[in-house]
Design a protein around this motif. Structure first.
Motif, PDB file in Angstrom:
ATOM      1  N   ARG A   1      71.618  19.152   9.019  1.00 40.37           N
ATOM      2  CA  ARG A   1      72.765  18.311   8.447  1.00 40.37           C
ATOM      3  C   ARG A   1      72.223  16.935   8.402  1.00 40.37           C
ATOM      4  O   ARG A   1      72.654  16.192   7.429  1.00 40.37           O
ATOM      5  CB  ARG A   1      74.023  18.314   8.972  1.00 40.37           C
ATOM      6  CG  ARG A   1      74.614  19.409   9.046  1.00 40.37           C
ATOM      7  CD  ARG A   1      76.086  19.577   9.649  1.00 40.37           C
ATOM      8  NE  ARG A   1      76.846  18.488   9.827  1.00 40.37           N
ATOM      9  CZ  ARG A   1      77.122  17.801  10.927  1.00 40.37           C
ATOM     10  NH1 ARG A   1      76.663  18.240  12.257  1.00 40.37           N
ATOM     11  NH2 ARG A   1      77.884  16.668  10.771  1.00 40.37           N
TER      12      ARG A   1
ATOM     13  N   ARG B   1      69.778  26.750   4.922  1.00 41.55           N
ATOM     14  CA  ARG B   1      71.288  26.167   4.692  1.00 41.55           C
ATOM     15  C   ARG B   1      72.266  27.159   4.319  1.00 41.55           C
ATOM     16  O   ARG B   1      71.700  28.029   3.446  1.00 41.55           O
ATOM     17  CB  ARG B   1      71.217  24.939   3.869  1.00 41.55           C
ATOM     18  CG  ARG B   1      70.302  23.921   4.386  1.00 41.55           C
ATOM     19  CD  ARG B   1      70.359  22.690   3.382  1.00 41.55           C
ATOM     20  NE  ARG B   1      69.268  21.573   3.640  1.00 41.55           N
ATOM     21  CZ  ARG B   1      69.237  20.710   4.102  1.00 41.55           C
ATOM     22  NH1 ARG B   1      70.415  20.314   4.904  1.00 41.55           N
ATOM     23  NH2 ARG B   1      68.214  19.690   4.311  1.00 41.55           N
TER      24      ARG B   1
ATOM     25  N   ASN C   1      70.551  28.722   0.419  1.00 37.74           N
ATOM     26  CA  ASN C   1      69.710  28.199  -0.297  1.00 37.74           C
ATOM     27  C   ASN C   1      68.524  29.169  -0.310  1.00 37.74           C
ATOM     28  O   ASN C   1      68.421  29.992   0.328  1.00 37.74           O
ATOM     29  CB  ASN C   1      69.375  26.768   0.051  1.00 37.74           C
ATOM     30  CG  ASN C   1      68.693  26.788   1.588  1.00 37.74           C
ATOM     31  OD1 ASN C   1      68.549  27.746   2.282  1.00 37.74           O
ATOM     32  ND2 ASN C   1      68.031  25.501   1.806  1.00 37.74           N
TER      33      ASN C   1
ATOM     34  N   LEU D   1      81.813  21.063  -0.846  1.00 38.82           N
ATOM     35  CA  LEU D   1      80.687  21.674  -0.168  1.00 38.82           C
ATOM     36  C   LEU D   1      80.498  21.336   1.382  1.00 38.82           C
ATOM     37  O   LEU D   1      80.811  20.242   1.320  1.00 38.82           O
ATOM     38  CB  LEU D   1      79.459  21.495  -0.983  1.00 38.82           C
ATOM     39  CG  LEU D   1      77.995  22.135  -0.397  1.00 38.82           C
ATOM     40  CD1 LEU D   1      78.243  23.464  -1.124  1.00 38.82           C
ATOM     41  CD2 LEU D   1      76.900  21.341  -0.969  1.00 38.82           C
ATOM     42  N   SER D   2      80.428  22.167   1.831  1.00 40.56           N
ATOM     43  CA  SER D   2      80.187  21.919   3.637  1.00 40.56           C
ATOM     44  C   SER D   2      78.999  22.696   4.235  1.00 40.56           C
ATOM     45  O   SER D   2      78.602  23.863   3.543  1.00 40.56           O
ATOM     46  CB  SER D   2      81.498  22.288   4.407  1.00 40.56           C
ATOM     47  OG  SER D   2      82.583  21.596   4.033  1.00 40.56           O
ATOM     48  N   GLN D   3      78.467  22.205   5.215  1.00 38.97           N
ATOM     49  CA  GLN D   3      77.897  22.974   5.841  1.00 38.97           C
ATOM     50  C   GLN D   3      78.283  23.141   7.341  1.00 38.97           C
ATOM     51  O   GLN D   3      78.932  22.582   7.897  1.00 38.97           O
ATOM     52  CB  GLN D   3      76.312  22.348   5.964  1.00 38.97           C
ATOM     53  CG  GLN D   3      75.504  22.123   4.903  1.00 38.97           C
ATOM     54  CD  GLN D   3      74.388  21.603   4.941  1.00 38.97           C
ATOM     55  OE1 GLN D   3      73.259  22.170   5.620  1.00 38.97           O
ATOM     56  NE2 GLN D   3      74.075  20.096   4.539  1.00 38.97           N
TER      57      GLN D   3
ATOM     58  N   TYR E   1      75.605  27.100   3.038  1.00 36.39           N
ATOM     59  CA  TYR E   1      76.713  26.330   2.339  1.00 36.39           C
ATOM     60  C   TYR E   1      78.281  26.951   2.256  1.00 36.39           C
ATOM     61  O   TYR E   1      78.096  28.113   1.829  1.00 36.39           O
ATOM     62  CB  TYR E   1      76.546  25.914   0.858  1.00 36.39           C
ATOM     63  CG  TYR E   1      75.209  25.137   0.937  1.00 36.39           C
ATOM     64  CD1 TYR E   1      74.871  23.884   1.574  1.00 36.39           C
ATOM     65  CD2 TYR E   1      74.010  25.780   0.012  1.00 36.39           C
ATOM     66  CE1 TYR E   1      73.772  23.290   1.364  1.00 36.39           C
ATOM     67  CE2 TYR E   1      72.990  24.966   0.045  1.00 36.39           C
ATOM     68  CZ  TYR E   1      72.771  23.829   0.727  1.00 36.39           C
ATOM     69  OH  TYR E   1      71.479  23.342   0.606  1.00 36.39           O
TER      70      TYR E   1
ATOM     71  N   ARG F   1      69.368  16.778   1.438  1.00 36.69           N
ATOM     72  CA  ARG F   1      69.254  18.169   0.774  1.00 36.69           C
ATOM     73  C   ARG F   1      67.947  18.428  -0.095  1.00 36.69           C
ATOM     74  O   ARG F   1      67.457  19.749  -0.142  1.00 36.69           O
ATOM     75  CB  ARG F   1      70.513  18.210   0.027  1.00 36.69           C
ATOM     76  CG  ARG F   1      71.711  18.624   0.488  1.00 36.69           C
ATOM     77  CD  ARG F   1      72.312  19.640   0.634  1.00 36.69           C
ATOM     78  NE  ARG F   1      72.269  20.478  -0.250  1.00 36.69           N
ATOM     79  CZ  ARG F   1      73.238  20.672  -1.305  1.00 36.69           C
ATOM     80  NH1 ARG F   1      74.325  19.814  -1.236  1.00 36.69           N
ATOM     81  NH2 ARG F   1      73.155  21.530  -2.318  1.00 36.69           N
TER      82      ARG F   1
ATOM     83  N   ASP G   1      80.116  31.822   0.687  1.00 34.83           N
ATOM     84  CA  ASP G   1      79.197  31.061   1.248  1.00 34.83           C
ATOM     85  C   ASP G   1      77.984  31.263   0.462  1.00 34.83           C
ATOM     86  O   ASP G   1      77.836  32.394  -0.296  1.00 34.83           O
ATOM     87  CB  ASP G   1      79.081  31.515   2.615  1.00 34.83           C
ATOM     88  CG  ASP G   1      79.044  32.936   2.952  1.00 34.83           C
ATOM     89  OD1 ASP G   1      79.316  33.651   1.967  1.00 34.83           O
ATOM     90  OD2 ASP G   1      79.097  33.341   4.089  1.00 34.83           O
TER      91      ASP G   1
ATOM     92  N   VAL H   1      81.716  26.843   0.466  1.00 35.50           N
ATOM     93  CA  VAL H   1      82.086  26.286  -0.878  1.00 35.50           C
ATOM     94  C   VAL H   1      83.489  26.668  -0.956  1.00 35.50           C
ATOM     95  O   VAL H   1      83.831  27.806  -0.764  1.00 35.50           O
ATOM     96  CB  VAL H   1      81.107  26.928  -2.169  1.00 35.50           C
ATOM     97  CG1 VAL H   1      81.726  26.289  -3.363  1.00 35.50           C
ATOM     98  CG2 VAL H   1      79.507  26.491  -1.696  1.00 35.50           C
TER      99      VAL H   1
END
Length: 168
Positions: A139, A157, A83, A115-117, A159, A143, A80, A161
């Protein structure tokens, strides 16, 4: 194909070995090898809740070391990333961040970066049913937006990964 063949295969560890090592030090991989880690065997690295506590230099060294393993065998990284806005919320608790991990990881040698959130369909976890939830609101923002247009707060955020690499 039968229905069992369509199901994902579960990975099961044959054993677990605990190794006392500090990933901020240069010798952590050697300590793993001494305790039985075989770099030529397919490897899954799970760095959940770790990277952002490291200083940038240390986090990059860890990622580069793991990426080098992609040259030897099939390697998967699960991690993870915060940002910059998320990392700056705390007074010096979080250090490492990446606003664009899907660009950082290929530059290090990883392929197939996903990549997800939190709240995305593949990272929903059954927790986010409220459209007013903070993660759902974030979301929907591009970005590139660094502050929430509604209230000017930072777009924090997290992420999730998954990246992998294979020998060429």
């Amino acid at each position: 194909m039968g229905s069992a063949e369509h199901q994902k295969r579960a990975m099961v560890a044959k054993s677990v070995t605990r190794v006392g090592a500090d990933i901020k030090e240069d010798d952590w991989l050697e300590k793993l090898k001494t305790c039985g880690f075989a770099p030529k065997m397919s490897t899954v690295w799970v760095l959940e809740g770790i990277l952002y506590y490291l200083h940038h230099h240390n986090a990059m060294q860890v990622l580069q070391t793991i990426a080098a393993n992609c040259l030897l065998t099939h390697t998967v990284l699960l991690a993870d990333f915060m940002n910059e806005s998320s990392a700056s919320l705390s007074n010096s608790t979080y250090h490492f961040y990446s606003d664009w991990p899907e660009q950082l990881l290929p530059a290090l040698g990883f392929l197939n970066v996903k990549l997800s959130q939190i709240g995305d369909p593949d990272a929903h976890f059954g927790l986010l049913h409220d459209s007013q939830n903070l993660f759902n609101k974030l979301r929907s923002l591009p970005r590139s937006v660094q502050t929430n247009p509604e209230d000017g707060s930072p777009c924090c955020r997290l992420y999730l990964v998954e990246a992998s690499g294979f020998p060429k």
